[in-house]
Scaffold this active site. Structure first.
Site, PDB file in Angstrom:
ATOM      1  N   ARG A  60       0.847  -1.182   0.000  1.00 25.50           N
ATOM      2  CA  ARG A  60       0.000   0.000   0.000  1.00 25.50           C
ATOM      3  C   ARG A  60       0.886   1.236   0.000  1.00 25.50           C
ATOM      4  NH1 ARG A  60       2.235   2.062   3.796  1.00 25.50           N
ATOM      5  NH2 ARG A  60       0.640   3.663   3.778  1.00 25.50           N
ATOM      6  N   GLY A  61       0.229   2.413  -0.139  1.00 25.63           N
ATOM      7  CA  GLY A  61       0.990   3.645  -0.315  1.00 25.63           C
ATOM      8  C   GLY A  61       1.122   3.878  -1.820  1.00 25.63           C
ATOM      9  N   ALA A  62       0.856   5.099  -2.247  1.00 22.11           N
ATOM     10  CA  ALA A  62       0.700   5.369  -3.680  1.00 22.11           C
ATOM     11  C   ALA A  62       1.882   4.893  -4.547  1.00 22.11           C
ATOM     12  CB  ALA A  62       0.416   6.853  -3.881  1.00 22.11           C
ATOM     13  N   ARG A 103      -7.677  -0.277  -6.682  1.00 23.49           N
ATOM     14  CA  ARG A 103      -7.856   0.889  -5.805  1.00 23.49           C
ATOM     15  C   ARG A 103      -7.978   2.135  -6.696  1.00 23.49           C
ATOM     16  NH1 ARG A 103      -4.333   1.383  -0.539  1.00 23.49           N
ATOM     17  NH2 ARG A 103      -6.285   2.351   0.163  1.00 23.49           N
ATOM     18  N   GLN A 215      -2.402   2.745   9.927  1.00 20.69           N
ATOM     19  CA  GLN A 215      -1.108   2.801   9.238  1.00 20.69           C
ATOM     20  C   GLN A 215      -0.081   3.612  10.026  1.00 20.69           C
ATOM     21  OE1 GLN A 215      -4.051   3.198   7.766  1.00 20.69           O
ATOM     22  NE2 GLN A 215      -4.070   2.557   5.628  1.00 20.69           N
ATOM     23  N   ASP A 256      -1.923  10.752  -2.297  1.00 21.32           N
ATOM     24  CA  ASP A 256      -2.299   9.764  -3.312  1.00 21.32           C
ATOM     25  C   ASP A 256      -2.572  10.414  -4.654  1.00 21.32           C
ATOM     26  OD1 ASP A 256      -3.053   8.492  -0.589  1.00 21.32           O
ATOM     27  OD2 ASP A 256      -2.865   6.851  -2.034  1.00 21.32           O
ATOM     28  N   ASN A 266      -5.329  12.556   0.362  1.00 18.24           N
ATOM     29  CA  ASN A 266      -4.465  11.695   1.191  1.00 18.24           C
ATOM     30  C   ASN A 266      -5.362  10.959   2.180  1.00 18.24           C
ATOM     31  OD1 ASN A 266      -1.803  10.715   1.873  1.00 18.24           O
ATOM     32  ND2 ASN A 266      -1.972  11.866   3.767  1.00 18.24           N
ATOM     33  N   LYS A 267      -4.740  10.129   2.979  1.00 20.43           N
ATOM     34  CA  LYS A 267      -5.472   9.282   3.934  1.00 20.43           C
ATOM     35  C   LYS A 267      -6.519  10.078   4.708  1.00 20.43           C
ATOM     36  CE  LYS A 267      -5.283   5.778   4.411  1.00 20.43           C
ATOM     37  NZ  LYS A 267      -6.277   4.933   3.662  1.00 20.43           N
TER      38      LYS A 267
HETATM   39  O1  MRU Z   1      -4.605   3.299   2.205  1.00 20.15           O
HETATM   40  P1  MRU Z   1      -3.128   3.489   2.130  1.00 20.15           P
HETATM   41  O2  MRU Z   1      -2.391   2.916   3.284  1.00 20.15           O
HETATM   42  O3  MRU Z   1      -2.568   3.025   0.800  1.00 20.15           O
HETATM   43  O4  MRU Z   1      -2.939   5.063   2.172  1.00 20.15           O
HETATM   44  C1  MRU Z   1      -1.652   5.600   2.063  1.00 20.15           C
HETATM   45  C2  MRU Z   1      -1.617   7.077   2.150  1.00 20.15           C
HETATM   46  O5  MRU Z   1      -2.603   7.737   2.328  1.00 20.15           O
HETATM   47  C3  MRU Z   1      -0.272   7.710   1.935  1.00 20.15           C
HETATM   48  O6  MRU Z   1      -0.159   8.868   2.667  1.00 20.15           O
HETATM   49  C4  MRU Z   1      -0.105   8.043   0.443  1.00 20.15           C
HETATM   50  O7  MRU Z   1      -0.377   6.920  -0.347  1.00 20.15           O
HETATM   51  C5  MRU Z   1       1.257   8.538   0.124  1.00 20.15           C
HETATM   52  S1  MRU Z   1       2.469   7.262   0.221  1.00 20.15           S
HETATM   53  C6  MRU Z   1       3.975   7.948  -0.128  1.00 20.15           C
END
Ligand code: MRU
Length: 366
Positions: A60-62, A103, A215, A256, A266-267
């Protein structure tokens, strides 16, 4: 509350994703659903397993999602035995379309898929083994590229981190995990922290727990601990208190997707943190690789926001924490309007308002 800072980083973060073996090998990821309890690697050898890993947040994470998807396309077509390029390209497109359903919010997923599809088209005149080798090489190259991007973001971002008192500890607050675990290795929002620590500066991070999937407490706290950087976990509703007590010098989060006007997805919960930062006069920085900037969307209202299953909210702690059959709203991301964003930290430098202009300038090729 006694907060200690650190002055040294002699640590290389773990690799979140890598390719192991030859063309018949596997994409090796850390199964992040098991952290912090267990550091277990998972070798992914088919596209369905990669789709599932992205969907349920094993990876996970963009930026990490983008790289994973690139490997996913290769895994989908590596044993294809078609004898014409047109049919092979159709297989590539089908794999990309499938992975794109995993996603919706992180634009890096679509960025990486388009990149692989374009490359397959460009390589169409080669024989099949050569096209396949090109696709694998591109996905592997994305890892080194991501590392370079994150290190550059780290260098630009570290220059922004100044403690309130000269020579004192710089206190940073972050939300979710935009660290090494969200990229190939170094992170976006945490890269400035790692670079500043390497420079011998004293730092401390508040990690928002980040409901519902934690997270912040599971991943950010884990990786900062591994790096020897002092970290304090707070629940999301404690951010106002630590900010009001003057304990936060800067907020840095990842993203994201950034729209062309600088609105930032973002999250979920990031928007609230940004409003608090404004209230308390704390700079709110967003670490954003160019692959997360979507110039096709004029504003954040157009960013698709993923909604996830209710059980993540009602059963997140190993037991039910809400009555049966209650209605649940579970958006995974929110959009912070550009007016709250002090600066975007990219690998090509710092973008400041007005973002419509600074991003257009930054996104020009070259
Ligand atoms: O749902 P997730 O854990 O994939 O969400 C991740 C985030 O919101 C991060 O802040 C974002 O993807 C940036 S990662 C460098």
């Amino acid at each position: 509350m006694q907060i200690e800072g650190t002055t040294a980083l002699c640590h290389t973060p773990v690799k979140t994703i890598e390719w192991v073996g030859d063309a018949g090998g596997a994409a090796r990821i850390i199964d992040q659903t098991l952290l912090p309890g267990e550091l277990r690697y998972l070798d992914i050898t088919d596209v369905a397993a990669m789709w599932e890993a992205i969907k349920i947040l094993r990876v996970r994470g963009a930026p990490a999602i983008g790289i994973a998807a690139a490997f996913g396309v290769y895994l989908a077509v590596r044993y294809a035995s078609l004898n014409d390029a047109v049919s092979f390209l159709a297989e590539v497109d089908a794999a990309a379309a499938y992975l794109a359903t995993s996603r919706p919010t992180a634009v890096n997923l679509f960025w990486a898929l388009k990149r692989i599809q374009r490359l397959a088209c460009d390589a169409a005149s080669l024989d099949l083994p050569a096209i396949k080798a090109t696709l694998l090489a591109e996905a592997i190259a994305m890892i080194a590229e991501d590392n370079a991007v994150c290190r550059a973001i780290g260098a630009y971002g570290a220059a922004l981190l100044t403690p309130r008192t000269k020579g004192g500890v710089c206190n940073i607050l972050t939300h979710c995990n935009a660290g090494g675990l969200a990229t190939a290795q170094w992170g976006t929002a945490l890269a400035p922290v790692y670079v500043a620590a390497e420079q011998g500066r004293s730092l401390h991070v508040f990690a928002d727990e980040t409901r519902p999937l934690l997270q912040g407490s599971r991943l950010t706290a884990w990786e900062l601990q591994q790096a020897g950087i002092p970290v304090t976990v707070i629940t999301d509703n404690m951010a106002a208190t630590v900010m009001s007590k003057g304990r936060v010098d800067a907020v840095i989060v990842g993203t994201d997707r950034v729209a062309a006007n600088g609105d930032v997805a973002n999250k979920i919960g990031t928007f609230g943190v940004a409003i608090l930062a404004r209230e308390f006069g704390i700079p709110f920085y967003v670490a954003a690789p160019l692959s997360s900037i979507d110039m096709e969307l004029v504003s954040g209202e157009l960013i698709p926001i993923e909604e996830r299953k209710p059980e993540e909210v009602t059963d997140g702690f190993g037991r039910r924490t809400a009555p049966a059959n209650v209605q649940v709203f579970n958006p995974a991301f929110d959009v912070t309007p550009n007016k709250y964003v002090t600066a975007l930290i990219t690998e090509k430098g710092i973008a400041r308002p007005p973002y419509t202009e600074s991003l257009r300038h930054l996104m020009q090729p070259g």
